[in-house]
Design an enzyme around this catalytic site. Structure first.
Site, short mmCIF file in Angstrom:
data_model
loop_
_atom_site.label_atom_id
_atom_site.label_comp_id
_atom_site.label_asym_id
_atom_site.label_seq_id
_atom_site.Cartn_x
_atom_site.Cartn_y
_atom_site.Cartn_z
N GLU A 1 -5.04 0.06 -7.93
CA GLU A 1 -4.02 1.01 -8.38
C GLU A 1 -2.88 0.18 -8.97
OE1 GLU A 1 -4.01 4.81 -5.36
OE2 GLU A 1 -3.16 2.97 -4.61
N SER B 1 0.82 -1.21 0.00
CA SER B 1 0.00 0.00 0.00
C SER B 1 0.85 1.26 0.00
CB SER B 1 -0.94 -0.01 1.20
OG SER B 1 -0.31 -0.50 2.34
N HIS C 1 -2.38 -2.68 -6.31
CA HIS C 1 -2.87 -2.34 -4.98
C HIS C 1 -4.40 -2.44 -4.94
CE1 HIS C 1 -3.45 0.81 -1.60
NE2 HIS C 1 -3.33 -0.40 -1.11
N ASN D 1 -4.00 6.26 -0.82
CA ASN D 1 -3.52 6.36 0.57
C ASN D 1 -2.84 7.70 0.86
OD1 ASN D 1 -4.53 3.97 1.43
ND2 ASN D 1 -2.69 2.79 1.00
N1 CAA Z 1 -15.95 -9.12 2.20
C1 CAA Z 1 -16.88 -9.29 1.24
N2 CAA Z 1 -18.00 -8.56 1.16
C2 CAA Z 1 -18.21 -7.66 2.13
C3 CAA Z 1 -17.30 -7.45 3.18
C4 CAA Z 1 -16.13 -8.24 3.19
N3 CAA Z 1 -15.19 -8.11 4.13
N4 CAA Z 1 -17.79 -6.48 3.98
C5 CAA Z 1 -18.96 -6.11 3.46
N5 CAA Z 1 -19.20 -6.80 2.34
C6 CAA Z 1 -20.35 -6.66 1.43
C7 CAA Z 1 -21.60 -7.18 2.09
O1 CAA Z 1 -21.78 -8.55 1.79
C8 CAA Z 1 -22.68 -6.33 1.43
O2 CAA Z 1 -23.01 -6.88 0.17
P1 CAA Z 1 -24.49 -6.72 -0.44
O3 CAA Z 1 -24.73 -5.27 -0.62
O4 CAA Z 1 -24.42 -7.46 -1.74
O5 CAA Z 1 -25.39 -7.33 0.59
C9 CAA Z 1 -21.98 -4.99 1.16
O6 CAA Z 1 -20.57 -5.26 1.22
C10 CAA Z 1 -22.34 -3.97 2.20
O7 CAA Z 1 -21.99 -4.52 3.46
P2 CAA Z 1 -22.80 -4.28 4.81
O8 CAA Z 1 -24.26 -4.06 4.47
O9 CAA Z 1 -22.46 -5.36 5.77
O10 CAA Z 1 -22.16 -2.99 5.46
P3 CAA Z 1 -21.97 -1.55 4.87
O11 CAA Z 1 -23.07 -1.11 3.98
O12 CAA Z 1 -21.63 -0.75 6.06
O13 CAA Z 1 -20.66 -1.67 3.95
C11 CAA Z 1 -18.35 -1.52 3.60
C12 CAA Z 1 -19.45 -2.12 4.45
C13 CAA Z 1 -18.43 -2.05 2.19
C14 CAA Z 1 -17.02 -1.95 4.24
C15 CAA Z 1 -18.53 0.03 3.61
O14 CAA Z 1 -18.57 0.49 4.90
C16 CAA Z 1 -17.43 0.74 2.87
O15 CAA Z 1 -17.40 0.82 1.66
N6 CAA Z 1 -16.48 1.32 3.64
C17 CAA Z 1 -15.31 2.02 3.09
C18 CAA Z 1 -14.27 1.02 2.74
C19 CAA Z 1 -13.02 1.68 2.24
O16 CAA Z 1 -12.89 2.89 2.17
N7 CAA Z 1 -12.06 0.84 1.91
C20 CAA Z 1 -10.76 1.30 1.48
C21 CAA Z 1 -9.82 1.22 2.62
S1 CAA Z 1 -8.23 1.79 2.15
C22 CAA Z 1 -7.48 0.44 1.59
O17 CAA Z 1 -7.96 -0.65 1.59
C23 CAA Z 1 -6.14 0.67 1.04
C24 CAA Z 1 -5.01 0.43 1.92
O18 CAA Z 1 -3.94 0.18 1.43
C25 CAA Z 1 -5.12 0.58 3.37
#
Ligand code: CAA
Length: 283
Positions: A152, A119, A140, A190
């Site tokens: 990415e 990352s 990424h 990031n």
């Molecule tokens: N694996 C697979 N599917 C998942 C999951 C996981 N770990 N977590 C959630 N989901 C799916 C659920 O199954 C659900 O699917 P459906 O719509 O088909 O039912 C959908 O995602 C929505 O989940 P929830 O209803 O349980 O919960 P939510 O609406 O709060 O969504 C979330 C959860 C998708 C995590 C949402 O909160 C989100 O998009 N958050 C932001 C995530 C983000 O910004 N990620 C980037 C992080 S930075 C990074 O990763 C880079 C790095 O290098 C650090």
């Protein structure tokens, strides 16, 4: 040369998510981790996520079994022999990733693309000791991998055009969108996202608002799907700290200095969801 078999090294959150996405797209996956416990955990997570898709009518049981049968798990690096591409998803530490990559390079053929899901570490620096740096690249993914659309793609100084083209073709197979980023600390997402999370931690440690209210403020006031502290818990506080340290060291700019509270939580082993406690508690 298309990619049909992928090796994934590291069965943590990112490695298991990448394996799920690859297997669901019809690729054969060899998931490698030196810890049998991590592999068991990854297998349980994979099963749980696929079962959820079955319960929503997106897959039937036969399709679920097919996806699972495409993922072979191993603790032995020789399982990578014959794969078309390896995606390294080990913990975000330069020395560890270097060791993993050198062991990977010792097993794969000269046609294999080797990619890192780093990352924030330099792709050129990770590639330098490898025998074929032209076949090394950054891919990424974002957490949760099955949900987040972006990859990415980061070319090091020596990455060949053909390697880049093969990765773009793989991303299309996985139905992911790609953006190309120069090899600079934090790449694009990031570099922007993690300083925002760090600022949220500063706001929390200054006692300006509770963790719950900081997250509620950013969800309700800026339409983010998850507040910044909850997002830090999802990413893993150790990873957030590692990214900030890469930004701080890479740009030599104090604006990226990690919040002291973040360092303290990591030192205490409170790494977020994966350990059950971070800025919030998790059962
Ligand atoms: N694996 C697979 N599917 C998942 C999951 C996981 N770990 N977590 C959630 N989901 C799916 C659920 O199954 C659900 O699917 P459906 O719509 O088909 O039912 C959908 O995602 C929505 O989940 P929830 O209803 O349980 O919960 P939510 O609406 O709060 O969504 C979330 C959860 C998708 C995590 C949402 O909160 C989100 O998009 N958050 C932001 C995530 C983000 O910004 N990620 C980037 C992080 S930075 C990074 O990763 C880079 C790095 O290098 C650090």
């Amino acid at each position: 040369m298309s990619i049909a078999t992928v090796g994934v090294v590291g069965a943590g959150t990112m490695g298991s998510g990448i394996s799920q996405v690859c297997a669901s797209a019809g690729l054969s996956v060899r998931l490698l981790d030196i810890s049998p416990q991590m592999l068991e955990k990854a297998a349980a997570t994979l099963d749980r996520h696929l079962e959820r898709q079955v319960s929503k009518g997106m897959l039937d049981q036969a399709q679920k079994r097919q996806v699972l049968s495409r993922v072979q798990m191993s603790t032995d690096y020789t399982c990578l022999q014959g794969v078309d591409m390896v995606i390294e998803a080990a913990t975000e530490q330069l020395a560890l990733k270097r060791e993993v990559l050198s062991r990977v390079a010792g097993e794969v053929s000269e046609h294999c693309v080797i990619a890192s899901n780093t990352s924030s570490l330099s792709i050129t620096e990770l590639a330098a000791p490898l025998p074929n740096p032209e076949r090394f690249i950054g891919v990424h993914f974002f957490n949760p991998v099955p949900v987040m659309q972006l990859i990415e793609v980061v070319r090091g100084l020596r990455t060949a055009d053909a390697t880049y083209a093969r990765v773009l073709a793989l991303a299309a197979q996985l139905n992911k969108a790609c953006i190309s980023s120069a090899n600079r600390p934090g790449f694009v997402v990031n570099r922007i996202l993690v300083p925002m999370i760090n600022e949220a931690i500063m706001v929390y440690q200054e006692g300006i608002a509770s963790a719950k209210n900081i997250d509620a403020a950013m969800v309700l006031g800026s339409n983010q799907p998850l507040g910044p502290l909850a997002l830090a818990d999802l990413i893993g506080l150790d990873t957030v700290l590692a990214i900030l340290q890469s930004l701080h060291d890479g740009f030599n700019d104090s604006k990226y200095r990690p919040a002291p509270l973040l360092k303290e939580l990591v030192a205490a082993g409170d790494l977020g969801r994966k350990t059950g406690r971070g800025f919030h508690g998790y059962d």
